[in-house]
Design a protein around this motif. Structure first.
Motif, PDB file in Angstrom:
ATOM      1  N   UNK A 163     -30.531 -14.851 -11.896  1.00 19.03           N
ATOM      2  CA  UNK A 163     -29.713 -14.767 -10.696  1.00 19.03           C
ATOM      3  C   UNK A 163     -29.677 -13.349 -10.153  1.00 19.03           C
ATOM      4  N   UNK A 164     -29.479 -13.194  -8.814  1.00 22.86           N
ATOM      5  CA  UNK A 164     -29.196 -11.854  -8.281  1.00 22.86           C
ATOM      6  C   UNK A 164     -27.960 -11.303  -8.972  1.00 22.86           C
ATOM      7  N   UNK A 165     -27.918 -10.011  -9.218  1.00 20.74           N
ATOM      8  CA  UNK A 165     -26.860  -9.453 -10.044  1.00 20.74           C
ATOM      9  C   UNK A 165     -26.353  -8.142  -9.482  1.00 20.74           C
ATOM     10  N   UNK A 166     -25.252  -7.700 -10.025  1.00 27.57           N
ATOM     11  CA  UNK A 166     -24.730  -6.382  -9.694  1.00 27.57           C
ATOM     12  C   UNK A 166     -25.544  -5.329 -10.440  1.00 27.57           C
ATOM     13  N   UNK A 167     -25.223  -4.077 -10.188  1.00 30.86           N
ATOM     14  CA  UNK A 167     -25.974  -2.995 -10.827  1.00 30.86           C
ATOM     15  C   UNK A 167     -25.842  -3.027 -12.336  1.00 30.86           C
ATOM     16  N   UNK A 168     -24.760  -3.604 -12.853  1.00 27.98           N
ATOM     17  CA  UNK A 168     -24.547  -3.616 -14.292  1.00 27.98           C
ATOM     18  C   UNK A 168     -25.318  -4.743 -14.977  1.00 27.98           C
ATOM     19  N   UNK A 169     -26.044  -5.559 -14.210  1.00 27.62           N
ATOM     20  CA  UNK A 169     -26.841  -6.610 -14.806  1.00 27.62           C
ATOM     21  C   UNK A 169     -26.146  -7.935 -14.930  1.00 27.62           C
ATOM     22  N   UNK A 170     -24.908  -8.031 -14.430  1.00 24.88           N
ATOM     23  CA  UNK A 170     -24.162  -9.286 -14.473  1.00 24.88           C
ATOM     24  C   UNK A 170     -23.629  -9.592 -13.082  1.00 24.88           C
ATOM     25  N   UNK A 171     -23.671 -10.867 -12.721  1.00 29.44           N
ATOM     26  CA  UNK A 171     -23.141 -11.244 -11.416  1.00 29.44           C
ATOM     27  C   UNK A 171     -21.610 -11.251 -11.451  1.00 29.44           C
ATOM     28  N   UNK A 172     -20.998 -11.079 -10.310  1.00 30.59           N
ATOM     29  CA  UNK A 172     -19.552 -11.232 -10.173  1.00 30.59           C
ATOM     30  C   UNK A 172     -19.266 -12.725 -10.080  1.00 30.59           C
ATOM     31  N   UNK A 173     -18.980 -13.337 -11.218  1.00 35.47           N
ATOM     32  CA  UNK A 173     -18.764 -14.782 -11.245  1.00 35.47           C
ATOM     33  C   UNK A 173     -17.295 -15.161 -11.395  1.00 35.47           C
ATOM     34  N   UNK A 174     -16.411 -14.170 -11.325  1.00 33.91           N
ATOM     35  CA  UNK A 174     -14.973 -14.403 -11.464  1.00 33.91           C
ATOM     36  C   UNK A 174     -14.215 -13.781 -10.301  1.00 33.91           C
ATOM     37  N   UNK A 175     -13.183 -14.471  -9.835  1.00 31.25           N
ATOM     38  CA  UNK A 175     -12.155 -13.867  -8.986  1.00 31.25           C
ATOM     39  C   UNK A 175     -10.956 -13.615  -9.889  1.00 31.25           C
ATOM     40  N   UNK A 176     -10.524 -12.361  -9.968  1.00 32.69           N
ATOM     41  CA  UNK A 176      -9.496 -12.005 -10.937  1.00 32.69           C
ATOM     42  C   UNK A 176      -8.224 -11.487 -10.296  1.00 32.69           C
ATOM     43  N   UNK A 177      -7.109 -11.745 -10.971  1.00 33.94           N
ATOM     44  CA  UNK A 177      -5.825 -11.147 -10.617  1.00 33.94           C
ATOM     45  C   UNK A 177      -5.351 -10.322 -11.807  1.00 33.94           C
ATOM     46  N   UNK A 178      -5.109  -9.035 -11.575  1.00 32.21           N
ATOM     47  CA  UNK A 178      -4.597  -8.137 -12.608  1.00 32.21           C
ATOM     48  C   UNK A 178      -3.095  -7.986 -12.387  1.00 32.21           C
ATOM     49  N   UNK A 179      -2.317  -8.354 -13.407  1.00 34.42           N
ATOM     50  CA  UNK A 179      -0.857  -8.256 -13.355  1.00 34.42           C
ATOM     51  C   UNK A 179      -0.460  -6.986 -14.098  1.00 34.42           C
ATOM     52  N   UNK A 180      -0.039  -5.973 -13.367  1.00 37.04           N
ATOM     53  CA  UNK A 180       0.281  -4.686 -13.979  1.00 37.04           C
ATOM     54  C   UNK A 180       1.590  -4.722 -14.739  1.00 37.04           C
TER      55      UNK A 180
ATOM     56  N   UNK B  38       0.834  -1.203   0.000  1.00 40.68           N
ATOM     57  CA  UNK B  38       0.000   0.000   0.000  1.00 40.68           C
ATOM     58  C   UNK B  38       0.868   1.252   0.000  1.00 40.68           C
ATOM     59  N   UNK B  39       0.439   2.265  -0.745  1.00 41.23           N
ATOM     60  CA  UNK B  39       1.052   3.598  -0.785  1.00 41.23           C
ATOM     61  C   UNK B  39       2.358   3.605  -1.584  1.00 41.23           C
ATOM     62  N   UNK B  40       2.672   2.526  -2.284  1.00 40.83           N
ATOM     63  CA  UNK B  40       3.901   2.491  -3.095  1.00 40.83           C
ATOM     64  C   UNK B  40       3.672   1.607  -4.320  1.00 40.83           C
ATOM     65  N   UNK B  41       4.637   1.584  -5.217  1.00 37.79           N
ATOM     66  CA  UNK B  41       4.458   0.827  -6.458  1.00 37.79           C
ATOM     67  C   UNK B  41       4.218  -0.647  -6.149  1.00 37.79           C
ATOM     68  N   UNK B  42       3.461  -1.291  -7.042  1.00 33.92           N
ATOM     69  CA  UNK B  42       3.047  -2.673  -6.807  1.00 33.92           C
ATOM     70  C   UNK B  42       2.815  -3.346  -8.153  1.00 33.92           C
ATOM     71  N   UNK B  43       2.576  -4.646  -8.105  1.00 31.75           N
ATOM     72  CA  UNK B  43       2.386  -5.395  -9.355  1.00 31.75           C
ATOM     73  C   UNK B  43       0.995  -6.007  -9.487  1.00 31.75           C
ATOM     74  N   UNK B  44       0.432  -6.543  -8.394  1.00 29.65           N
ATOM     75  CA  UNK B  44      -0.783  -7.344  -8.500  1.00 29.65           C
ATOM     76  C   UNK B  44      -1.965  -6.690  -7.798  1.00 29.65           C
ATOM     77  N   UNK B  45      -3.136  -6.818  -8.419  1.00 29.54           N
ATOM     78  CA  UNK B  45      -4.401  -6.457  -7.804  1.00 29.54           C
ATOM     79  C   UNK B  45      -5.383  -7.596  -7.960  1.00 29.54           C
ATOM     80  N   UNK B  46      -6.324  -7.698  -7.032  1.00 33.16           N
ATOM     81  CA  UNK B  46      -7.288  -8.797  -7.009  1.00 33.16           C
ATOM     82  C   UNK B  46      -8.683  -8.193  -6.917  1.00 33.16           C
ATOM     83  N   UNK B  47      -9.647  -8.764  -7.672  1.00 43.41           N
ATOM     84  CA  UNK B  47     -10.957  -8.139  -7.789  1.00 43.41           C
ATOM     85  C   UNK B  47     -12.060  -9.179  -7.959  1.00 43.41           C
ATOM     86  N   UNK B  48     -13.281  -8.770  -7.615  1.00 38.73           N
ATOM     87  CA  UNK B  48     -14.469  -9.472  -8.100  1.00 38.73           C
ATOM     88  C   UNK B  48     -14.701  -9.002  -9.528  1.00 38.73           C
TER      89      UNK B  48
END
Length: 490
Positions: free
Chosen positions: A379-396, A359-369
């Motif tokens: 199915x119940x959904x997010x506001x955008x009309x699609x459920x969060x069906x993935x756990x994601x890792x973003x490699x910067x 936190x507060x400094x350069x980094x490489x990975x982020x994780x998201x719904x």
């Protein structure tokens, strides 16, 4: 007693209204990693009584904390309501006394002037205290071992703002806590109060500023030398509250304004960077590089909350509301006050988290719904009309997004990164997430290898009950819990 028959209160989102202790949850797949010693805490809204006005929004429920305690490969579960002043007053009355979200004009006269905070949004561990947070009120201290409520916490009277953010930042190197309150002088005021507390939990810096307009400042950004306050056009107005309208409204006639302040400087001017209207909610991380500030946030072209209307009556636009993790870059060396935006992943996503040691400094990975892009109207959904069906890792570093599909008729809640003990690399650890199993009307706790997100889960821990959607959470190692347990009663 009857809750309204609307999506907010039925099906998987029906209020749970229970407190529980379950020992040794069933592990139905894989094995719990033997080096996990500690607890995963999460919090979310769960109303104890039907809404006073007959309906309500999800964000207004009472705070319910869940704890998954890990030891010797077993997992125990506990959940408790936060005993806020609001909760206690309503429990004594046996019914709801507080009205619409952040609108004191709709409350029963008997609770006029009482804190409306629900402590339902996030959990903070700092200076030996566990705090339950909601951005419209002061923190509430929780015993991390038993989840008993200790009581409201105002930093021994040093917290002069009426509010405190649910998204503070902790510098892992120094232990400094950086936080703020918006609507700091009361609902719909444009005032922002910025604070820093040292590693012992003592407030050592305070600075007040005025935003260009009153809005929801849900999260912010902190770097080693600056703080940045994103003012987005989800606006508030006192007359709207008096008229009984929703607290916030989307007003795209206002620009995005990013207020930059040098940290711990009592006199520096605020520099406002200005851009086209868009909505940003949660910060993944921020850092400085060669005179520039990079802020990585979930960003959409319009507001993600359908229950906060467009101020001119335009219908909710789910496509425009779809969020993507994006980078705002502010160049402090230039005379102009615009900023750039770069999308970091083409997979829609929200609830971004990182290895908090970066936190507060350069980094490489982020994780998201994240969202696969396949709508499921059943199915119940997010506001955008699609459920969060993935756990994601973003490699910067590589620009790639790796995902784990959580299953048909399932959705993930916020993923949390837990560093592996003795880890030397940023990405070495585990991802934990509560998974909603809609067809079975219950929940699982999923544990993934953070370096192999798309692989088979390390473990699936089954809950014999349903956990309503939560918001945010945190992890504590066992030595933190044992070493700082206060034993104070509520």
């Amino acid at each position: 007693m009857k809750f309204p028959d609307v999506p907010t209160f039925r099906g998987f989102q029906a209020p749970g209204r229970f407190e529980a202790d379950i020992r040794d949850l069933e592990v139905v797949q894989g094995e719990v990693p033997a080096d996990l010693y500690g607890a995963y805490y999460r919090v979310g809204p769960d109303p104890q009584f039907p809404p006073l006005l007959g309906d309500d929004i999800f964000l207004n429920g009472d705070g319910m904390i869940s704890m998954f305690r890990f030891e010797d490969g077993r997992v125990d579960f506990t959940c408790r309501w936060v005993r806020t002043p609001k909760f206690l007053a309503e429990r004594e009355a046996g019914r709801a006394l507080f009205g619409a979200y952040r609108n004191p004009y709709t409350d029963d006269p008997s609770v006029r002037g009482l804190s409306r905070g629900t402590a339902n949004t996030n959990l903070l561990w700092h200076a030996g205290r566990m705090l339950a947070l909601k951005e419209d009120s002061h923190p509430v201290e929780i015993d991390p071992l038993t989840l008993r409520t200790i009581g409201p916490w105002d930093y021994d009277g040093a917290l002069t703002s009426a509010t405190a953010t649910a998204h503070p930042k902790v510098d892992a190197d120094t232990g400094t806590l950086v936080f703020f309150g918006y609507a700091a002088k009361g609902e719909t005021t444009p005032d922002i109060a910025y604070y820093e507390a040292d590693a012992d939990g003592t407030i050592v810096f305070e600075r007040w500023l005025t935003a260009p307009y009153a809005s929801m400042v849900h999260d912010f950004a902190v770097t080693e030398n600056h703080v940045v306050f994103p003012v987005v056009p989800l606006v508030s107005d006192l007359q709207r509250l008096k008229d009984g309208l929703p607290h916030f409204a989307w007003d795209p006639s206002n620009p995005v304004c990013l207020g930059v302040l040098p940290r711990r400087d009592p006199a520096a001017d605020v520099r406002w960077f200005v851009g086209d209207p868009r909505f940003a909610s949660h910060t993944m991380n921020a850092f400085e590089e060669d005179g520039r500030i990079h802020i990585d946030m979930s960003v959409g072209d319009s507001v993600v909350f359908p229950f906060f209307p467009e101020i001119n009556g335009a219908p909710f636009d789910p496509e425009a509301a779809t969020p993507y993790i994006s980078r705002w870059t502010l160049d402090l060396r230039r005379a102009t006050d615009d900023f750039t935006q770069t999308r970091l992943s083409d997979v829609p996503g929200e609830f971004p988290r990182i290895n908090e040691r970066r936190a507060i400094r350069s980094y490489r990975y982020g994780y998201m719904s994240m969202q696969s892009g396949v709508p499921d109207p059943t199915m119940p959904s997010s506001a955008s009309g699609m459920r969060f069906d993935l756990i994601g890792r973003v490699d910067l570093a590589t620009g790639t997004t790796t995902t784990h599909y959580v299953g048909d008729t399932s959705a993930t809640q916020e993923p949390l990164f837990v560093p592996r003990r003795g880890a030397t690399s940023e990405g070495e650890g585990y991802i934990m997430a509560v998974i909603s199993r809609y067809a079975e009307m219950r929940s699982d706790l999923l544990i993934l290898d953070a370096e192999n997100v798309d692989g088979e889960p390390l473990a699936t821990v089954r809950l014999p009950l349903r956990l309503r959607n939560g918001l945010h959470g945190t992890w504590l190692h066992s030595e933190d819990i044992a070493g700082h347990h206060t034993g104070r009663e509520e």
